[in-house]
Design an enzyme around this catalytic site. Sequence first.
Site, PDB file in Angstrom:
ATOM      1  N   ILE A 125       0.818  -1.217   0.000  1.00  0.00           N
ATOM      2  CA  ILE A 125       0.000   0.000   0.000  1.00  0.00           C
ATOM      3  C   ILE A 125       0.851   1.266   0.000  1.00  0.00           C
ATOM      4  O   ILE A 125       0.317   2.379  -0.058  1.00  0.00           O
ATOM      5  CB  ILE A 125      -0.955   0.025   1.209  1.00  0.00           C
ATOM      6  CG1 ILE A 125      -0.181  -0.136   2.521  1.00  0.00           C
ATOM      7  CG2 ILE A 125      -2.025  -1.034   1.071  1.00  0.00           C
ATOM      8  CD1 ILE A 125      -1.055  -0.037   3.760  1.00  0.00           C
ATOM      9  N   GLU A 158       5.299   2.910  -0.339  1.00  0.00           N
ATOM     10  CA  GLU A 158       6.736   2.672  -0.383  1.00  0.00           C
ATOM     11  C   GLU A 158       7.455   4.000  -0.187  1.00  0.00           C
ATOM     12  O   GLU A 158       7.025   5.036  -0.695  1.00  0.00           O
ATOM     13  CB  GLU A 158       7.144   2.044  -1.718  1.00  0.00           C
ATOM     14  CG  GLU A 158       8.580   1.576  -1.751  1.00  0.00           C
ATOM     15  CD  GLU A 158       8.865   0.636  -2.910  1.00  0.00           C
ATOM     16  OE1 GLU A 158       9.971   0.084  -2.950  1.00  0.00           O
ATOM     17  OE2 GLU A 158       7.974   0.462  -3.757  1.00  0.00           O
ATOM     18  N   ASP A 186       9.928  16.242  10.665  1.00  0.00           N
ATOM     19  CA  ASP A 186       9.615  15.847   9.291  1.00  0.00           C
ATOM     20  C   ASP A 186       8.124  15.999   9.011  1.00  0.00           C
ATOM     21  O   ASP A 186       7.487  15.101   8.473  1.00  0.00           O
ATOM     22  CB  ASP A 186      10.066  14.404   9.047  1.00  0.00           C
ATOM     23  CG  ASP A 186      10.233  14.091   7.561  1.00  0.00           C
ATOM     24  OD1 ASP A 186      10.413  15.038   6.770  1.00  0.00           O
ATOM     25  OD2 ASP A 186      10.187  12.910   7.196  1.00  0.00           O
TER      26      ASP A 186
END
Length: 370
Positions: A81, A83, A208
């Site tokens: 689902i 990567e 992040d």
Amino acid sequence: MGCFAFKGGKGRRRPAGGGKPPPAEPKPDGPKRSKASSSSASTPTRSIQELSEERGAARLRVFGLEELGSATNGFSRALKIGEGGFGSVYRAFFRSAAGGRVVLAVKRLNQRSLQGHKQWLAEVQFLGVLEHPNLVKLVGYCAVDSEAGKHRLLVYEFMPNKTLDDHLFSRAHPPLPWRTRLQIMAGAARGLDYLHRGLPEVQVIYRDFKASNVLLDGEFRPKLSDFGLAREGPTEGRTHVSTAVVGTHGYAAPDYIETGHLTVKSDVWGFGVVLYEILTGRRSVERSRPAEEQKLLGWVRQHPPGGDSFRTIMDPRLGGRYPLATAREAARLADRCLGKNPKERPDMAEVVEELERVLRMEPAPATPKR
């Protein structure tokens, strides 16, 4: 996702097949933590590693490699689902103690990733301690060393609506309504506020924040994910953490890039970038645009919130279905988050309060007629 017990036992256990607890490694680039007497987030008294050893062991389940292979049908491409730099993410199916089916997400470390183990360990340590409705829940992990190599996996709650990035920038999804965008950002802001001041023992800097790290559940409630780059905040007597500059191009604060000084205001900058992304429907950097529009922040500065041309930056996929006054207020908040001087940026508690005020400006959804 509700609580559940796996068939064959509850909680943390050592499975057959080589599963083992993560090693208690110190963060390689982290400062030693002093034992301060205060328990506030500005003067932390415990490290994430210490808290992880104390709490994570009770919260996280240790999975076996064979068990995860079975749950993902041998890590089938059909169940993949997502990567990223860390590796691949799979949908996984388990049986609960009651015999029902439980869907989870399994992230498998790419063994060629040089930074992978460090980020895997950071996720285990941080998410073994952190707990908030707007943070993704880590269910457990797998750490197996074999002749074939080192296997490092993470098991999370499954988020069916993928990421904010998918819904903003992919034509495969219908456009997100304006109010939903604001609600997602308000929830993400609550998650960041919790990281910055929600734990009495330690402050956490996310480092992040971007749309692809904001996961969405079945009701489009946001949850921050991917804590591989998270860092502990400054210790007592310090104003910042000095560290190598890492993150994603287009979202890192300029003061952090220039000095390597990391603070919670670095997260506030990234939040401001994503706030403009939900306004415009554009990524922070798009090389396919005309030269003057490739960098989002440079482009929107040409159309300030109070100006007549402000409407031109709004996402055309919204079709004009947004109150202009609330859009201007959201842009003003984004501008404050993107202040050049980090000390002048609002803290996330203030951002939450402001977004809730903007949401209250929105007209109430119409009640369907019977």
